[in-house]
Design a protein around this motif. Structure first.
Motif, PDB file in Angstrom:
ATOM      1  N   ASN A   1       0.845  -1.203   0.000  1.00 20.75           N
ATOM      2  CA  ASN A   1       0.000   0.000   0.000  1.00 20.75           C
ATOM      3  C   ASN A   1       0.880   1.253   0.000  1.00 20.75           C
ATOM      4  O   ASN A   1       0.622   2.203  -0.738  1.00 20.75           O
TER       5      ASN A   1
ATOM      6  N   TYR B   1       0.477   3.810  -2.967  1.00 22.65           N
ATOM      7  CA  TYR B   1      -0.093   5.148  -2.768  1.00 22.65           C
ATOM      8  C   TYR B   1       0.966   6.241  -2.603  1.00 22.65           C
ATOM      9  O   TYR B   1       0.678   7.326  -2.123  1.00 22.65           O
TER      10      TYR B   1
ATOM     11  N   ASP C   1       5.208   6.245   4.574  1.00 23.21           N
ATOM     12  CA  ASP C   1       5.428   6.612   3.168  1.00 23.21           C
ATOM     13  C   ASP C   1       5.279   8.119   3.012  1.00 23.21           C
ATOM     14  O   ASP C   1       4.819   8.807   3.929  1.00 23.21           O
TER      15      ASP C   1
ATOM     16  N   ILE D   1       0.300  10.057  -1.118  1.00 23.96           N
ATOM     17  CA  ILE D   1      -0.876  10.933  -1.274  1.00 23.96           C
ATOM     18  C   ILE D   1      -1.577  11.232   0.060  1.00 23.96           C
ATOM     19  O   ILE D   1      -2.321  12.197   0.157  1.00 23.96           O
TER      20      ILE D   1
ATOM     21  N   ILE E   1      -4.060  10.499   3.569  1.00 24.23           N
ATOM     22  CA  ILE E   1      -5.504  10.224   3.709  1.00 24.23           C
ATOM     23  C   ILE E   1      -6.144  11.317   4.565  1.00 24.23           C
ATOM     24  O   ILE E   1      -5.604  11.678   5.617  1.00 24.23           O
TER      25      ILE E   1
ATOM     26  N   ILE F   1     -11.149   3.410   6.453  1.00 21.91           N
ATOM     27  CA  ILE F   1     -10.342   2.602   5.522  1.00 21.91           C
ATOM     28  C   ILE F   1     -10.123   1.169   6.006  1.00 21.91           C
ATOM     29  O   ILE F   1      -9.733   0.313   5.230  1.00 21.91           O
TER      30      ILE F   1
ATOM     31  N   TYR G   1     -13.855  -0.792   1.708  1.00 23.43           N
ATOM     32  CA  TYR G   1     -13.809   0.662   1.684  1.00 23.43           C
ATOM     33  C   TYR G   1     -12.580   1.152   0.930  1.00 23.43           C
ATOM     34  O   TYR G   1     -11.464   0.718   1.171  1.00 23.43           O
TER      35      TYR G   1
ATOM     36  N   GLU H   1      -7.447   8.918  -5.770  1.00 17.46           N
ATOM     37  CA  GLU H   1      -7.411   7.534  -5.284  1.00 17.46           C
ATOM     38  C   GLU H   1      -7.997   6.553  -6.286  1.00 17.46           C
ATOM     39  O   GLU H   1      -7.589   5.399  -6.341  1.00 17.46           O
TER      40      GLU H   1
ATOM     41  N   GLY I   1      -7.354  -1.949  -6.887  1.00 20.60           N
ATOM     42  CA  GLY I   1      -7.535  -2.520  -5.537  1.00 20.60           C
ATOM     43  C   GLY I   1      -8.988  -2.816  -5.266  1.00 20.60           C
ATOM     44  O   GLY I   1      -9.880  -2.369  -5.989  1.00 20.60           O
ATOM     45  N   LEU I   2      -9.207  -3.593  -4.183  1.00 22.84           N
ATOM     46  CA  LEU I   2     -10.587  -3.980  -3.834  1.00 22.84           C
ATOM     47  C   LEU I   2     -11.022  -3.466  -2.468  1.00 22.84           C
ATOM     48  O   LEU I   2     -12.162  -3.652  -2.069  1.00 22.84           O
ATOM     49  N   GLY I   3     -10.113  -2.852  -1.760  1.00 21.50           N
ATOM     50  CA  GLY I   3     -10.479  -2.365  -0.425  1.00 21.50           C
ATOM     51  C   GLY I   3     -10.588  -3.494   0.581  1.00 21.50           C
ATOM     52  O   GLY I   3     -11.423  -3.456   1.471  1.00 21.50           O
TER      53      GLY I   3
ATOM     54  N   LEU J   1      -6.639  -3.791   4.124  1.00 20.70           N
ATOM     55  CA  LEU J   1      -6.606  -3.262   5.487  1.00 20.70           C
ATOM     56  C   LEU J   1      -7.624  -3.961   6.383  1.00 20.70           C
ATOM     57  O   LEU J   1      -7.385  -4.151   7.577  1.00 20.70           O
ATOM     58  N   TYR J   2      -8.752  -4.345   5.784  1.00 16.68           N
ATOM     59  CA  TYR J   2      -9.787  -5.065   6.541  1.00 16.68           C
ATOM     60  C   TYR J   2      -9.216  -6.393   7.051  1.00 16.68           C
ATOM     61  O   TYR J   2      -9.344  -6.745   8.229  1.00 16.68           O
TER      62      TYR J   2
ATOM     63  N   PHE K   1       1.510   3.920   8.916  1.00 19.92           N
ATOM     64  CA  PHE K   1       0.631   2.888   9.480  1.00 19.92           C
ATOM     65  C   PHE K   1       1.392   2.199  10.607  1.00 19.92           C
ATOM     66  O   PHE K   1       2.592   1.929  10.467  1.00 19.92           O
TER      67      PHE K   1
HETATM   68  P1  ADP Z   1      -6.956  -1.393  -1.640  1.00 21.68           P
HETATM   69  O1  ADP Z   1      -5.596  -0.820  -1.529  1.00 21.68           O
HETATM   70  O2  ADP Z   1      -7.005  -2.702  -2.319  1.00 21.68           O
HETATM   71  O3  ADP Z   1      -7.952  -0.410  -2.201  1.00 21.68           O
HETATM   72  P2  ADP Z   1      -6.892  -1.495   1.262  1.00 21.68           P
HETATM   73  O4  ADP Z   1      -7.855  -2.098   2.226  1.00 21.68           O
HETATM   74  O5  ADP Z   1      -5.487  -1.959   1.364  1.00 21.68           O
HETATM   75  O6  ADP Z   1      -7.493  -1.703  -0.181  1.00 21.68           O
HETATM   76  O7  ADP Z   1      -6.926   0.072   1.481  1.00 21.68           O
HETATM   77  C1  ADP Z   1      -8.159   0.741   1.597  1.00 21.68           C
HETATM   78  C2  ADP Z   1      -8.033   2.185   1.121  1.00 21.68           C
HETATM   79  O8  ADP Z   1      -7.217   2.935   2.030  1.00 21.68           O
HETATM   80  C3  ADP Z   1      -7.343   2.322  -0.212  1.00 21.68           C
HETATM   81  O9  ADP Z   1      -8.279   2.209  -1.265  1.00 21.68           O
HETATM   82  C4  ADP Z   1      -6.749   3.711  -0.152  1.00 21.68           C
HETATM   83  O10 ADP Z   1      -7.700   4.676  -0.531  1.00 21.68           O
HETATM   84  C5  ADP Z   1      -6.451   3.893   1.334  1.00 21.68           C
HETATM   85  N1  ADP Z   1      -5.018   3.642   1.660  1.00 21.68           N
HETATM   86  C6  ADP Z   1      -4.468   2.514   2.158  1.00 21.68           C
HETATM   87  N2  ADP Z   1      -3.140   2.661   2.389  1.00 21.68           N
HETATM   88  C7  ADP Z   1      -2.831   3.901   2.015  1.00 21.68           C
HETATM   89  C8  ADP Z   1      -1.623   4.686   1.996  1.00 21.68           C
HETATM   90  N3  ADP Z   1      -0.454   4.183   2.428  1.00 21.68           N
HETATM   91  N4  ADP Z   1      -1.687   5.948   1.558  1.00 21.68           N
HETATM   92  C9  ADP Z   1      -2.854   6.480   1.127  1.00 21.68           C
HETATM   93  N5  ADP Z   1      -4.029   5.811   1.107  1.00 21.68           N
HETATM   94  C10 ADP Z   1      -4.019   4.541   1.546  1.00 21.68           C
END
Ligand code: ADP
Length: 490
Positions: free
Chosen positions: A390, A394, A418, A421, A423, A431, A436, A443, A448-450, A453-454, A479
């Motif tokens: 991630n 990102y 990192d 971009i 959040i 997230i 989500y 973004e 990705g499928l969201g 992180l879940y 994170f």
């Molecule tokens: P995916 O990356 O497959 O969309 P994740 O569950 O890993 O799903 O992440 C969920 C959302 O959180 C991402 O769609 C993104 O918008 C945001 N995100 C996750 N990690 C980062 C990051 N390091 N920097 C910015 N946004 C992030």
């Protein structure tokens, strides 16, 4: 005065089930005293008593048995009969006069008891029925109020007789009792709410008119607080024994969450198929290109396409395992194989492995001392891969990803920073929710499928750890996740 009238009026005591002893006792004794005072004081003839007192006694027995039940009636009867014996004794009856007076008194005693019994019993029966009906009403009210759905009951004229709290919650306005449902508008429209075109006719009215139930009518409403709710209405007529419609009951269900879930499922399906289509299309293309290079006997280029094929297969495998993990989490089947391991070593291995494929970014991790944790090594590795990929994904313009491990007294905190971009604050909690993804235009350009992180949150949670982040839009994100340090005690 009003209080006194209420106390005396037997009708106001119907259904109370409380019977006085003092009132019938005092009133009947007073009647005897007044009667004696009248005979000796006013009429100056002790013999006048017998005539009118019978009427008064019968009236008192009727009154007190209707006011105070069996107890009241019997007190009035007993005092009356005792008074008659008192009269016989004080008036010095003799001979035939005495015999007939005693006989009459005994007959009157039987008669009075019968009156007291019949009226008193009737009164107590009525009280019981009223109480029972009130209990039933309270029971029905309690059930109605506890129901998770909105319920409105009207009489056969469409006048609301019952409406529970849940209905008010769904509509965002209270439905007043006594409110009459309009003929050509739905209840929500009559209450001044905006509703979809399907709501234009009153379900309750239709049911009252036809006697036939209506089920599954769905429409959206715009509540006064600005929120939109999807509701489902089921209504049916309530009929008496002769099948005449006497009331209507309507059950209103808030199906907004269900509809939202359906929408999410649809979105997920289209996103998942899109995510699957991308590597499959690439695969097809690379396989063809590789074939061409092999034909032209160009092994170097063929090897290049072979690596791309391997990348795409890896992506497909990742997607499939994410989907499987989500379904395992939901069915409670995500299994863990616990062992003791050095978290520093796992981070080091992960960083080395991912550095090979993340050419644009430098993954920085200063290997420190051994920190032993207990957990599923593969699952923790999965969390690290998720967070590092991630961070890479990102931060398209970032050059560094910094990893740290900080041991505390009880837990070790691992951080992945990192310079991408970032959040927004209001998105940060969401997230970690299933499916989500931050919906901004920037973004949306990332695949990705969201799910990552879940899944990570679930894995860390099952290790009794925490996962959180620190991020600023446009500046990057850090994170963190923690794991309990192994202390030797299970
Ligand atoms: P995916 O990356 O497959 O969309 P994740 O569950 O890993 O799903 O992440 C969920 C959302 O959180 C991402 O769609 C993104 O918008 C945001 N995100 C996750 N990690 C980062 C990051 N390091 N920097 C910015 N946004 C992030």
């Amino acid at each position: 005065m009003n209080k006194l009238l209420r106390y005396i009026n037997p009708i106001t005591h119907l259904g109370e089930g409380q019977y006085s002893i003092a009132f019938p006792l005092i009133a009947n004794l007073l009647l005897c005293i007044i009667s004696e005072a009248y005979a000796y004081g006013v009429a100056r003839d002790p013999m006048v008593v017998g005539v009118y007192i019978i009427f008064l006694n019968v009236f008192f027995i009727l009154y007190f048995s209707f006011r105070d039940g069996l107890r009241g009636g019997f007190i009035a009867s007993a005092i009356s009969i005792l008074y008659y014996f008192y009269i016989i004794y004080t008036r010095h009856y003799t001979g035939g006069q005495l015999t007939s007076a005693v006989q009459t008194t005994i007959i009157l005693a039987l008669l009075y008891s019968l009156i007291a019994y019949i009226i008193g019993w009737l009164k107590q029966r009525i009280d019981h029925l009223i109480e029972h009906e009130a209990d039933e009403k309270i029971r029905l009210q309690t059930i109605l109020q506890q129901l998770p759905v909105g319920v409105v009951i009207t009489d056969n004229k469409g006048r609301v007789t019952q409406a529970n709290k849940q209905l008010g919650r769904i509509f965002g306005v209270k439905v007043p009792i006594g409110y009459t449902v309009s003929k050509d508008k739905s209840l929500v429209q009559s209450l001044g709410l905006n509703a979809g075109p399907d709501a234009s006719r009153s379900t309750i009215y239709q049911v009252l008119k036809t006697g036939k139930p209506i089920s599954g009518k769905e429409y959206s409403i715009q509540r006064k607080d600005g929120k939109t709710a999807q509701i489902q209405v089921n209504a049916s007529a309530i009929k008496d024994k002769k099948q005449r419609v006497i009331a209507a009951a309507s059950i209103i269900n808030d199906i907004s969450a269900q509809k939202e879930l359906e929408r999410q499922k649809d979105d997920f399906l289209s996103m998942a198929s899109h995510e699957l289509k991308t590597p499959i299309t690439s695969l097809k293309m690379f396989v063809e290109l590789q074939g061409m290079q092999l034909k032209e006997k160009n092994p170097q280029k063929a090897k290049y396409f072979n690596d791309r094929i391997s990348d795409q297969v890896g992506k497909l495998k990742e997607l499939a395992s994410d989907l499987l993990d989500v379904s395992r989490i939901q069915t409670g089947k995500l299994r863990f194989t616990m062992e003791k391991f050095d978290i520093t070593e796992v981070i080091q291995d992960t960083v080395e492995g991912l550095q090979v494929v993340s050419k644009k970014h430098k993954l920085i991790f200063q290997n420190g001392k051994t920190i032993t944790v207990q957990g599923d090594k593969y699952r923790i590795y999965q969390v690290l891969v998720n967070l590092i990929t991630n961070a890479v994904k990102y931060s398209p313009n970032g050059k560094q990803i910094i990893l740290r491990v900080k041991p505390g007294k009880r837990e070790v905190v691992i951080s992945i920073r990192d310079f991408g971009i970032g959040i927004d604050k209001d998105q940060q909690k969401k997230i970690f929710d299933k499916l989500y993804q931050v919906g901004g235009s920037e973004e949306k350009t990332f695949p990705g499928l969201g799910l990552g992180l879940y899944i990570s949150k679930e894995i860390v949670g099952r290790h009794k750890g925490r996962i959180w982040l620190d991020s600023k839009k446009g500046k990057g994100s850090t994170f963190y996740f923690s794991l309990p340090i192994y202390t030797g005690k299970e």
